[in-house]
Write an enzyme that holds these catalytic residues in place. Structure first.
Site, PDB file in Angstrom:
ATOM      1  CB  CYS A 114      -0.864  -0.237   1.553  1.00 38.69           C
ATOM      2  SG  CYS A 114      -2.387  -1.222   1.069  1.00 38.69           S
ATOM      3  CG  HIS A 250      -3.512   3.825   1.492  1.00 40.01           C
ATOM      4  ND1 HIS A 250      -3.549   3.468   0.653  1.00 40.01           N
ATOM      5  CD2 HIS A 250      -3.083   2.740   2.655  1.00 40.01           C
ATOM      6  CE1 HIS A 250      -3.697   2.088   0.754  1.00 40.01           C
ATOM      7  NE2 HIS A 250      -3.600   1.771   2.152  1.00 40.01           N
ATOM      8  CG  ASN A 280      -6.664  -0.160   0.938  1.00 42.04           C
ATOM      9  OD1 ASN A 280      -5.687   0.074  -0.067  1.00 42.04           O
ATOM     10  ND2 ASN A 280      -6.414  -0.764   2.103  1.00 42.04           N
TER      11      ASN A 280
HETATM   12  O1  UT7 Z   1      -3.828  -0.815   3.443  1.00 45.23           O
HETATM   13  C1  UT7 Z   1      -3.258  -1.026   4.278  1.00 45.23           C
HETATM   14  C2  UT7 Z   1      -3.551  -0.475   5.580  1.00 45.23           C
HETATM   15  N1  UT7 Z   1      -4.311  -1.551   6.461  1.00 45.23           N
HETATM   16  C3  UT7 Z   1      -5.198  -1.010   6.900  1.00 45.23           C
HETATM   17  O2  UT7 Z   1      -4.830   0.154   7.399  1.00 45.23           O
HETATM   18  C4  UT7 Z   1      -6.912  -1.827   7.091  1.00 45.23           C
HETATM   19  C5  UT7 Z   1      -6.020  -1.233   8.675  1.00 45.23           C
HETATM   20  N2  UT7 Z   1      -7.431  -2.283   9.752  1.00 45.23           N
HETATM   21  C6  UT7 Z   1      -8.295  -1.259   9.534  1.00 45.23           C
HETATM   22  O3  UT7 Z   1      -8.997  -0.692   8.445  1.00 45.23           O
HETATM   23  C7  UT7 Z   1      -9.583  -2.349  10.594  1.00 45.23           C
HETATM   24  O4  UT7 Z   1      -8.727  -2.638  11.841  1.00 45.23           O
HETATM   25  C8  UT7 Z   1     -10.955  -3.081  10.030  1.00 45.23           C
HETATM   26  C9  UT7 Z   1     -11.531  -2.032   9.044  1.00 45.23           C
HETATM   27  C10 UT7 Z   1     -10.210  -4.008   9.324  1.00 45.23           C
HETATM   28  C11 UT7 Z   1     -11.983  -4.045  11.691  1.00 45.23           C
HETATM   29  O5  UT7 Z   1     -12.202  -2.184  12.416  1.00 45.23           O
HETATM   30  P1  UT7 Z   1     -12.462  -2.569  13.833  1.00 45.23           P
HETATM   31  O6  UT7 Z   1     -13.058  -1.427  14.735  1.00 45.23           O
HETATM   32  O7  UT7 Z   1     -10.279  -3.035  13.810  1.00 45.23           O
HETATM   33  O8  UT7 Z   1     -12.483  -3.748  13.929  1.00 45.23           O
HETATM   34  P2  UT7 Z   1     -12.070  -5.309  14.581  1.00 45.23           P
HETATM   35  O9  UT7 Z   1     -11.065  -5.959  13.655  1.00 45.23           O
HETATM   36  O10 UT7 Z   1     -11.636  -5.149  16.137  1.00 45.23           O
HETATM   37  O11 UT7 Z   1     -13.527  -5.886  14.990  1.00 45.23           O
HETATM   38  C12 UT7 Z   1     -15.068  -5.484  15.824  1.00 45.23           C
HETATM   39  C13 UT7 Z   1     -15.923  -6.842  15.258  1.00 45.23           C
HETATM   40  C14 UT7 Z   1     -15.067  -8.082  15.427  1.00 45.23           C
HETATM   41  O12 UT7 Z   1     -16.454  -9.048  16.001  1.00 45.23           O
HETATM   42  P3  UT7 Z   1     -15.850  -9.263  17.831  1.00 45.23           P
HETATM   43  O13 UT7 Z   1     -14.876  -9.964  18.156  1.00 45.23           O
HETATM   44  O14 UT7 Z   1     -16.292  -7.889  18.689  1.00 45.23           O
HETATM   45  O15 UT7 Z   1     -17.471 -10.192  18.308  1.00 45.23           O
HETATM   46  C15 UT7 Z   1     -15.250  -8.578  14.165  1.00 45.23           C
HETATM   47  O16 UT7 Z   1     -14.910 -10.456  14.281  1.00 45.23           O
HETATM   48  O17 UT7 Z   1     -16.204  -7.070  13.663  1.00 45.23           O
HETATM   49  C16 UT7 Z   1     -16.356  -8.113  12.992  1.00 45.23           C
HETATM   50  N3  UT7 Z   1     -16.332  -7.701  11.682  1.00 45.23           N
HETATM   51  C17 UT7 Z   1     -17.394  -7.823  11.060  1.00 45.23           C
HETATM   52  N4  UT7 Z   1     -18.155  -7.426  11.160  1.00 45.23           N
HETATM   53  C18 UT7 Z   1     -19.454  -7.619  10.204  1.00 45.23           C
HETATM   54  C19 UT7 Z   1     -15.158  -8.251  11.142  1.00 45.23           C
HETATM   55  N5  UT7 Z   1     -15.276  -7.868  10.270  1.00 45.23           N
HETATM   56  C20 UT7 Z   1     -16.540  -8.034  10.017  1.00 45.23           C
HETATM   57  C21 UT7 Z   1     -17.285  -7.067   9.045  1.00 45.23           C
HETATM   58  N6  UT7 Z   1     -18.947  -7.194   9.357  1.00 45.23           N
HETATM   59  N7  UT7 Z   1     -17.082  -7.232   7.300  1.00 45.23           N
END
Ligand code: UT7
Length: 323
Positions: A114, A250, A280
């Site tokens: 990225c 980005h 992304n």
């Molecule tokens: O380009 C390279 C760089 N990449 C990035 O910058 C990405 C960096 N990370 C992010 O953008 C975020 O961490 C994400 C968008 C990937 C995730 O957001 P988050 O607020 O960190 O969510 P999380 O991983 O803490 O997940 C929260 C909850 C989890 O459920 P529990 O464990 O709280 O029950 C996940 O299982 O959301 C759940 N979850 C989803 N729910 C519905 C994860 N993905 C999804 C989904 N739909 N697609």
């Protein structure tokens, strides 16, 4: 007089197929609401079957060349930032070179995921400042839809395909931060974090693989490292955040973008946002944002832009340029 790598043209290409968040609701356990609130993404483009990274890169390159009113043979070098080249080799950049009918100069790919376009810009700048090239076509192009695990809701909803390109040209400036062109670069990587974001396959492991990401871990690094690298790059140019007209980040996650802007003391009115429409697109996201931002009438000649990105490696960096 100081030689600077100045933007002479910009262009982009997005594949026809637009995929709204709602389409993922029938594939994985997710919702439009979750994707919007956690990432800011509303839709993304996916390449058509058979459409490759070099196809999209060529279209973006043609648009940038037209914008610069140049012909392919006016270009000395092509640098294509991508992690999703058509083939293991030759480089997608040489395919673009052939597609453009360019029979001189040289072309190569840069792979910093990225952060790829930032690394490509820094390389193009170095080629121009060292006299190895007068005009460089710098492209970011990706087909991340081909790297997705369609059963993993934590990653498959986040990425999209597309391409963006800039034509950079050597021009003399006064050597001050009022000059147009690239004013400073700051590149970083730390391979200890390879497990935070990677594809679990490759040629030397005899596999293809899919993208794996520890989202929270990458999020934490992004918020910490992006403002840091942008501050360092601004400092190298003898500038500060108050000089910035546009932050062009980005486009991975709206929450990362706003946290970075806040850390830099920049209001969101000074941030170019395309994440809602593109998702992304990895190395394509910054050139897409530059070209779309210019097309929307946001970015104007003479304005100071702070670009920054982070991705797999981890690799991250920033380029400060006056448009
Ligand atoms: O380009 C390279 C760089 N990449 C990035 O910058 C990405 C960096 N990370 C992010 O953008 C975020 O961490 C994400 C968008 C990937 C995730 O957001 P988050 O607020 O960190 O969510 P999380 O991983 O803490 O997940 C929260 C909850 C989890 O459920 P529990 O464990 O709280 O029950 C996940 O299982 O959301 C759940 N979850 C989803 N729910 C519905 C994860 N993905 C999804 C989904 N739909 N697609």
């Amino acid at each position: 007089m100081t030689l600077r790598a100045v933007v002479r043209g910009a262009g982009h290409y997005l594949p026809e197929r637009v995929v709204p968040n709602s389409e993922f609701e029938s594939i994985v356990d997710t919702s439009d609401e979750w994707i919007r609130t956690r990432s800011g993404i509303e839709r993304r483009h996916f390449a058509a079957e058979g459409q490759t990274t070099s196809d999209m890169a060529t279209r973006a390159a043609r648009a940038a060349l037209d914008d610069a009113r140049l012909r392919p043979d006016d270009i000395d070098a092509i640098i294509l930032a991508t992690s999703t080249a058509d083939l293991t080799f030759p480089s997608a950049a040489t395919m673009v070179q052939a597609n453009l009918g360019m029979t001189r100069g040289f072309a190569f790919d840069v792979q910093a995921v990225c952060a790829g376009f930032i690394f490509a810009l820094a390389n193009a700048n170095a080629l121009i400042l060292s006299g190895q090239a007068e005009r460089v076509l710098v492209i970011g192009a990706e087909t991340f839809s081909r790297l997705m695990d369609w059963t993993d809701r934590t990653t498959c909803v986040l990425f999209g395909d597309g391409a963006g390109a800039l034509v950079l040209e050597g021009a003399r400036g006064d050597g001050t931060s009022d000059d147009r062109g690239i004013l400073s670069t700051d590149l970083n990587s730390d391979g200890r974090y390879r497990d935070a974001l990677y594809v679990d396959g490759g040629v030397s492991t005899n596999s293809t693989g899919v993208l794996k990401m520890q989202g929270k871990e990458v999020f934490r690094h992004a918020v910490e490292k992006l403002a840091d690298t942008a501050h360092r790059a601004l400092d190298k140019a003898g500038l500060g955040p108050s000089d910035v007209d546009w932050m062009v980040p980005h486009q991975a996650n709206l929450r990362i973008i706003s946290a970075t802007a806040q850390k830099m003391g920049l209001p969101m009115e000074k941030v170019i946002l395309t994440v809602q429409d593109h998702g992304n697109t990895s190395a394509a996201s910054i050139p897409l944002a530059l070209s779309v931002g210019r097309e929307r009438g946001q970015i104007h000649r003479g304005q100071l832009l702070a670009t920054e990105a982070i991705g797999g490696g981890l690799a991250w960096g920033s380029v400060i340029l006056r448009w």
